[in-house]
Design a protein around this motif. Structure first.
Motif, PDB file in Angstrom:
ATOM      1  N   ARG A  90       1.317   5.723  -2.829  1.00  0.00           N
ATOM      2  CA  ARG A  90       1.722   7.085  -3.183  1.00  0.00           C
ATOM      3  C   ARG A  90       0.558   8.005  -3.522  1.00  0.00           C
ATOM      4  O   ARG A  90       0.653   9.205  -3.318  1.00  0.00           O
ATOM      5  N   LYS A 100      -3.973   8.583  -4.220  1.00  0.00           N
ATOM      6  CA  LYS A 100      -5.321   8.191  -3.834  1.00  0.00           C
ATOM      7  C   LYS A 100      -5.858   7.130  -4.795  1.00  0.00           C
ATOM      8  O   LYS A 100      -5.453   7.081  -5.960  1.00  0.00           O
ATOM      9  N   TYR A 150      -2.528   4.909   0.961  1.00  0.00           N
ATOM     10  CA  TYR A 150      -2.560   6.368   1.024  1.00  0.00           C
ATOM     11  C   TYR A 150      -3.418   6.858   2.188  1.00  0.00           C
ATOM     12  O   TYR A 150      -3.019   7.750   2.927  1.00  0.00           O
TER      13      TYR A 150
END
Length: 155
Positions: A63, A65, A133
């Protein structure tokens, strides 16, 4: 309050400490003088710590970084380790240095190794499956780039 960074770190640290506290209480109540039970409880505790950190890393790295989730996981694991090493022995009826400095530092090294291994395995699994991500961002970029018509240059 749940969205603040310190809250996530604190919840992770307390959850990791709870794993240790439950393992120590099981050994203290059920198998007080059994070295085999203490060894098995220690192994199970370290495996659970690695598993919790691996699953958390796998979920978080999909979801956000790494610069956002890595400090949370790192400081949460550090807080859990400090609680486990400094307060955990009191749950078993001892002090942190009751068995000497060697056991104290061995527990720090084992905890650190399991925490790092669990985090790395969770992240590597997400990268291998292309669910991290960066992989998602690169896939979206490629799809967006391929969807645009080619720009014709006139001279």
């Amino acid at each position: 309050m749940r969205h603040q960074r310190w809250f996530r770190i604190t919840v992770l640290a307390v959850a990791l400490f709870a794993i240790n506290a439950v393992a120590r209480l099981v050994v203290r109540i059920g198998f007080d003088d059994s070295d085999t039970a203490q060894n098995w409880a220690t192994i199970v505790m370290f495996v659970l710590v690695a598993l919790v950190l691996g699953v958390l890393t796998f979920i978080r790295c999909q979801r956000v970084k790494p610069s956002d989730w890595l400090p949370d996981v790192g400081f949460g694991a550090l807080g859990g380790m400090l609680l486990t090493v400094l307060i955990g022995p009191f749950v078993s009826g001892n002090g942190p240095f009751a068995n000497g400095a060697g056991d104290f530092f061995a527990q720090i090294w084992l905890y650190s190794g399991c925490a790092i291994a669990g985090t790395l395995l969770g992240y590597w699994l997400a990268v291998m499956l292309g669910r991290d991500y960066r992989s998602k961002a690169l896939k979206a970029y490629t799809q967006n780039r391929a969807a645009r018509p080619r720009k014709i240059v006139r001279r």
